[in-house]
Design an enzyme around this catalytic site. Sequence first.
Site, PDB file in Angstrom:
ATOM      1  N   ARG A 155     -54.720 -25.147  35.217  1.00 56.06           N
ATOM      2  CA  ARG A 155     -54.355 -24.940  33.813  1.00 56.06           C
ATOM      3  C   ARG A 155     -55.501 -25.268  32.857  1.00 56.06           C
ATOM      4  O   ARG A 155     -55.307 -25.812  31.777  1.00 56.06           O
ATOM      5  CB  ARG A 155     -53.106 -25.763  33.458  1.00 56.06           C
ATOM      6  CG  ARG A 155     -51.875 -25.301  34.222  1.00 56.06           C
ATOM      7  CD  ARG A 155     -50.648 -26.074  33.792  1.00 56.06           C
ATOM      8  NE  ARG A 155     -50.664 -27.436  34.314  1.00 56.06           N
ATOM      9  CZ  ARG A 155     -49.960 -28.446  33.830  1.00 56.06           C
ATOM     10  NH1 ARG A 155     -49.187 -28.249  32.776  1.00 56.06           N
ATOM     11  NH2 ARG A 155     -50.018 -29.628  34.376  1.00 56.06           N
ATOM     12  N   GLU A 156     -56.704 -24.899  33.274  1.00 53.92           N
ATOM     13  CA  GLU A 156     -57.869 -25.214  32.463  1.00 53.92           C
ATOM     14  C   GLU A 156     -57.800 -24.566  31.076  1.00 53.92           C
ATOM     15  O   GLU A 156     -58.267 -25.133  30.081  1.00 53.92           O
ATOM     16  CB  GLU A 156     -59.153 -24.742  33.165  1.00 53.92           C
ATOM     17  CG  GLU A 156     -59.523 -25.550  34.406  1.00 53.92           C
ATOM     18  CD  GLU A 156     -58.832 -25.074  35.685  1.00 53.92           C
ATOM     19  OE1 GLU A 156     -57.866 -24.284  35.607  1.00 53.92           O
ATOM     20  OE2 GLU A 156     -59.259 -25.506  36.775  1.00 53.92           O
ATOM     21  N   LYS A 167     -55.170 -23.934  29.210  1.00 56.53           N
ATOM     22  CA  LYS A 167     -54.275 -24.690  28.339  1.00 56.53           C
ATOM     23  C   LYS A 167     -54.995 -25.909  27.758  1.00 56.53           C
ATOM     24  O   LYS A 167     -54.967 -26.152  26.550  1.00 56.53           O
ATOM     25  CB  LYS A 167     -53.050 -25.135  29.138  1.00 56.53           C
ATOM     26  CG  LYS A 167     -52.019 -25.907  28.356  1.00 56.53           C
ATOM     27  CD  LYS A 167     -50.934 -26.412  29.319  1.00 56.53           C
ATOM     28  CE  LYS A 167     -49.833 -27.159  28.597  1.00 56.53           C
ATOM     29  NZ  LYS A 167     -48.965 -26.269  27.823  1.00 56.53           N
ATOM     30  N   SER A 184     -28.567 -30.866  24.568  1.00 60.70           N
ATOM     31  CA  SER A 184     -29.667 -31.821  24.604  1.00 60.70           C
ATOM     32  C   SER A 184     -29.892 -32.423  23.222  1.00 60.70           C
ATOM     33  O   SER A 184     -29.652 -31.780  22.199  1.00 60.70           O
ATOM     34  CB  SER A 184     -30.937 -31.126  25.099  1.00 60.70           C
ATOM     35  OG  SER A 184     -31.240 -30.021  24.298  1.00 60.70           O
ATOM     36  N   ARG A 218     -48.234 -21.830  26.820  1.00 60.09           N
ATOM     37  CA  ARG A 218     -47.028 -22.375  27.427  1.00 60.09           C
ATOM     38  C   ARG A 218     -46.795 -21.742  28.795  1.00 60.09           C
ATOM     39  O   ARG A 218     -46.662 -20.522  28.907  1.00 60.09           O
ATOM     40  CB  ARG A 218     -45.833 -22.124  26.525  1.00 60.09           C
ATOM     41  CG  ARG A 218     -44.717 -23.036  26.919  1.00 60.09           C
ATOM     42  CD  ARG A 218     -43.476 -22.766  26.145  1.00 60.09           C
ATOM     43  NE  ARG A 218     -42.399 -23.027  27.072  1.00 60.09           N
ATOM     44  CZ  ARG A 218     -41.593 -24.066  26.976  1.00 60.09           C
ATOM     45  NH1 ARG A 218     -41.712 -24.894  25.987  1.00 60.09           N
ATOM     46  NH2 ARG A 218     -40.648 -24.238  27.868  1.00 60.09           N
ATOM     47  N   TRP A 243     -34.333 -17.421  36.009  1.00 59.09           N
ATOM     48  CA  TRP A 243     -35.511 -18.230  35.738  1.00 59.09           C
ATOM     49  C   TRP A 243     -36.161 -18.761  37.017  1.00 59.09           C
ATOM     50  O   TRP A 243     -36.945 -19.708  36.980  1.00 59.09           O
ATOM     51  CB  TRP A 243     -35.160 -19.356  34.757  1.00 59.09           C
ATOM     52  CG  TRP A 243     -35.018 -18.837  33.346  1.00 59.09           C
ATOM     53  CD1 TRP A 243     -35.401 -17.604  32.886  1.00 59.09           C
ATOM     54  CD2 TRP A 243     -34.453 -19.513  32.205  1.00 59.09           C
ATOM     55  NE1 TRP A 243     -35.108 -17.469  31.554  1.00 59.09           N
ATOM     56  CE2 TRP A 243     -34.525 -18.624  31.106  1.00 59.09           C
ATOM     57  CE3 TRP A 243     -33.895 -20.786  32.010  1.00 59.09           C
ATOM     58  CZ2 TRP A 243     -34.073 -18.965  29.827  1.00 59.09           C
ATOM     59  CZ3 TRP A 243     -33.440 -21.116  30.729  1.00 59.09           C
ATOM     60  CH2 TRP A 243     -33.534 -20.221  29.656  1.00 59.09           C
ATOM     61  N   ASP A 272     -23.966 -23.037  30.569  1.00 59.06           N
ATOM     62  CA  ASP A 272     -24.943 -22.296  29.767  1.00 59.06           C
ATOM     63  C   ASP A 272     -25.419 -21.039  30.487  1.00 59.06           C
ATOM     64  O   ASP A 272     -25.809 -21.099  31.649  1.00 59.06           O
ATOM     65  CB  ASP A 272     -26.175 -23.179  29.496  1.00 59.06           C
ATOM     66  CG  ASP A 272     -25.852 -24.347  28.575  1.00 59.06           C
ATOM     67  OD1 ASP A 272     -24.980 -24.190  27.706  1.00 59.06           O
ATOM     68  OD2 ASP A 272     -26.493 -25.406  28.723  1.00 59.06           O
ATOM     69  N   HIS A 293     -35.070 -23.803  15.974  1.00 59.04           N
ATOM     70  CA  HIS A 293     -36.420 -23.376  16.345  1.00 59.04           C
ATOM     71  C   HIS A 293     -37.427 -23.719  15.257  1.00 59.04           C
ATOM     72  O   HIS A 293     -38.614 -23.481  15.405  1.00 59.04           O
ATOM     73  CB  HIS A 293     -36.429 -21.878  16.652  1.00 59.04           C
ATOM     74  CG  HIS A 293     -35.407 -21.520  17.687  1.00 59.04           C
ATOM     75  ND1 HIS A 293     -34.105 -21.216  17.360  1.00 59.04           N
ATOM     76  CD2 HIS A 293     -35.474 -21.468  19.036  1.00 59.04           C
ATOM     77  CE1 HIS A 293     -33.422 -20.980  18.472  1.00 59.04           C
ATOM     78  NE2 HIS A 293     -34.238 -21.127  19.499  1.00 59.04           N
TER      79      HIS A 293
HETATM   80  N1  GLN Z   1     -27.560 -27.220  27.159  1.00 56.72           N
HETATM   81  C1  GLN Z   1     -28.921 -26.804  26.963  1.00 56.72           C
HETATM   82  C2  GLN Z   1     -29.581 -27.668  25.902  1.00 56.72           C
HETATM   83  O1  GLN Z   1     -28.957 -28.031  24.976  1.00 56.72           O
HETATM   84  C3  GLN Z   1     -29.002 -25.362  26.566  1.00 56.72           C
HETATM   85  C4  GLN Z   1     -30.426 -24.923  26.341  1.00 56.72           C
HETATM   86  C5  GLN Z   1     -30.597 -23.428  26.139  1.00 56.72           C
HETATM   87  O2  GLN Z   1     -29.670 -22.721  25.865  1.00 56.72           O
HETATM   88  N2  GLN Z   1     -31.807 -22.923  26.248  1.00 56.72           N
HETATM   89  O3  GLN Z   1     -30.756 -27.946  25.976  1.00 56.72           O
END
Ligand code: GLN
Length: 789
Positions: free
Chosen positions: A24-25, A27, A463, A545, A591, A629, A724
């Site tokens: 990761r140089e 970054k 979270s 990232r 993912w 989720d 965000h």
């Molecule tokens: N439960 C996860 C959180 O709150 C959902 C994150 C997400 O939807 N990307 O981090």
Amino acid sequence: MSVSSLAGSLAVSTLGVPRIGPRRELKAALESYWSGQSDAAALATVAAGLRAANWARQKSQGITNIPSNDFSLYDHVLDTSVMVGAIPAIYGWNGGQVSLDTYFAMARGTQKDIHAETCAHGHHGGEAHGVPAQAMMKWFDTNYHYMVPEFSKDQQFTLASTKPVDDYREAKALGYETRPVLLGPVTYLKLGKSQDPTLDPLSLLNRLLPVYVDVLRRLAANGAAWVQIDEPCLVTDLDEATREALRQAYGTFAHALPKLKIMLTTYFGGLGDALDLALHLPVAGLHLDLVRAPEQLDAALSKAPRGLVLSLGVIDGRNIWRANLPKLLDRLERAVAQRGTDHIQIAPSCSLLHVPIDLEQENDLDADLKSWLAFSVQKMGELAVLGRALASGRRAVAPELDASAAAAERRATSKKVHDTAVQSRVAAVDAAMQRRPSDFARRKAVQDARLNLPLFPTTTIGSFPQTADVRKARSAHAKGALDDAHYTRFLREETERTIRWQEEIGLDVLVHGEFERNDMVQYFGEQLEGFAFTRHGWVQSYGSRYVRPPILFGDVSRPKPMTVDWWLYAQSVTDRPMKGMLTGPVTILNWSFVRDDVPRSTACRQIALAIRDEVQDLEKAGAKMIQIDEAALREGLPLRQADWQTYLDWAVESFRLTSSGVAEETQIHTHMCYSEFGDIIAAIAAMDADVISIETSRSKMELLDAFRTYKYPNEIGLGVYDIHSPRVPDTIEMVQLLALAREQLADRQLWVNPDCGLKTRKWDEVRPALVNMVEAARRLRANVAQAAQ
Ligand code: GLN
Ligand code: ZN
């Protein structure tokens, strides 16, 4: 002279390689530059070193068509915008070569105004303010994100960066004859957007092409014989205007540069009914993705014009599995017999950008698993072996072919991969397991009576801020510097504090904060059989990232409960309802690097069964609400609309399999962090979650149209706080958003929450924002009570 022109050999390409460096140089160099710790010269030195290492690595692995200009400091679409001078006015560019600061302003935005004097967009005079970054979108169906080009109605294009030429010359000076890579003009325009909805980006093609011709001329003048031009838009559903644009673009290039050879590359799928179009564009070569669309080989072989070079993408550029080389040769030898070694090239399905760099760095992987994998360097080796076998016969590379076949054989029969108990369980799944015992209307009545929540209940997505302390403790624990007992105690304290605070500000439904989770997929993958993790297997997600996707290599099962203890602890410290918090099967699948020996739908169903067990264990432990989720469900949509329904069917089925094993009184939540629901609303409804929380703040509730038109019956959590951004929304603003929602949906359907998890935010931002959010819900309730009087 390139190797491909030697008798008895065959050209092999990579189409592009990872830019980030084995450790990761890139970054480190970028972050050091951004923080002011190092200067532009230091960054340039690291970048040049990475390019040189990439060229050297490809050469030593036996690649003959070595690319240049595949490297980028941030993103190749952004590079293209800069190359053609498509730089929106807010970045204050005044012509000439684009500076590094302007480039990074487009990539990341700036905190302070970089060109105070040119700024005229309504900010208070003299106050320091920033410019926003360009928008970011997913690159086709990958997890790579590109910077969205932005065009204006009077858009002009001009050559503003000679990077493709510079990089070609740089390679040449080091002794490498390269095939420069450009993003094709048609795909480039189609990826762009305009503030002006009446502007069709394709209408700008005539203005854009002269800049491309200029670049191609300069490349040719510097000695490039071939140029690779990527047009992945060719594998999507194409309208007639796009087809015409492709004819026009490549007709123009052929006319302007009759001697320059273009390798037109298509990837991420098959050409479908655009195969004839592509085969007859005036180009010297056409690259086909034969991993995603193996069936197009026969058609291409029979229809390709005589002189056309076919580049066969047979090594998977999107996944990390070692190939079965003898099996591939069976098909490739036929192709070579038909067209000859000088009209066939071998390549990965797409650029190797999307796979980790070098398997040799992984010392902790299981030895068997390791022998089944190939990262970018190993894939180069495989390509070279194929090239030699095709040029000189299989005997020239017999040991390599035997090793490849043996590894495939071991993988096909290994007990580490195949678990008959899991397979029988999947086979026994029936429709009843995918249906809640009662319909939503009945569930709602039972749940309302049990939960007794106010109108517009407030909650969060899961979270809470992952502070420096949390990350420090996690890494100390991982390194062995903090023992289990102390780490657990630390996490419990953090959890309890967060719960107390949620009670204090008056949230109705609480979460435990997810402090024990490194990542919402990895946390589960690490506790499930069938998943493995790398140490250095990073791939670029966007800019600096990178992510390290789990490797789903075998049948999936759950040795023991994964979240129940944490939930029990969290619920034990409060009387308010605590949501159980899980990641759904489709998101875990999307993912990860997924095994290629069973259909994705099968792998997904296995994960669904494992998470279903967790859901049931949470219910048994006493959880009244469980959130599953599915953040990545939408991004798994296939590129072509004709394939959507099949995907949505099994994705929804997997979710329902996960969520349907509980009693009617248990409330199932799901969360999706995006806003485009219009075209998949039927699938969303079919998931039949009792409550779905979604992003709504940035789209000003517009996305609710889809829910209203569809008469979506279940409950919806409205993301009224855009997490965000560091900005703290005030109460009025959230009340107004909710008022808009109330025009579209019934009060009894609505929940109030942020639009995603709070893990990336700071407590200083989260605290006032959630206080305001709770207040917004209170005001609404007061309004409703007043109206009822
Ligand atoms: N439960 C996860 C959180 O709150 C959902 C994150 C997400 O939807 N990307 O981090
Ligand atoms: Zn989210």
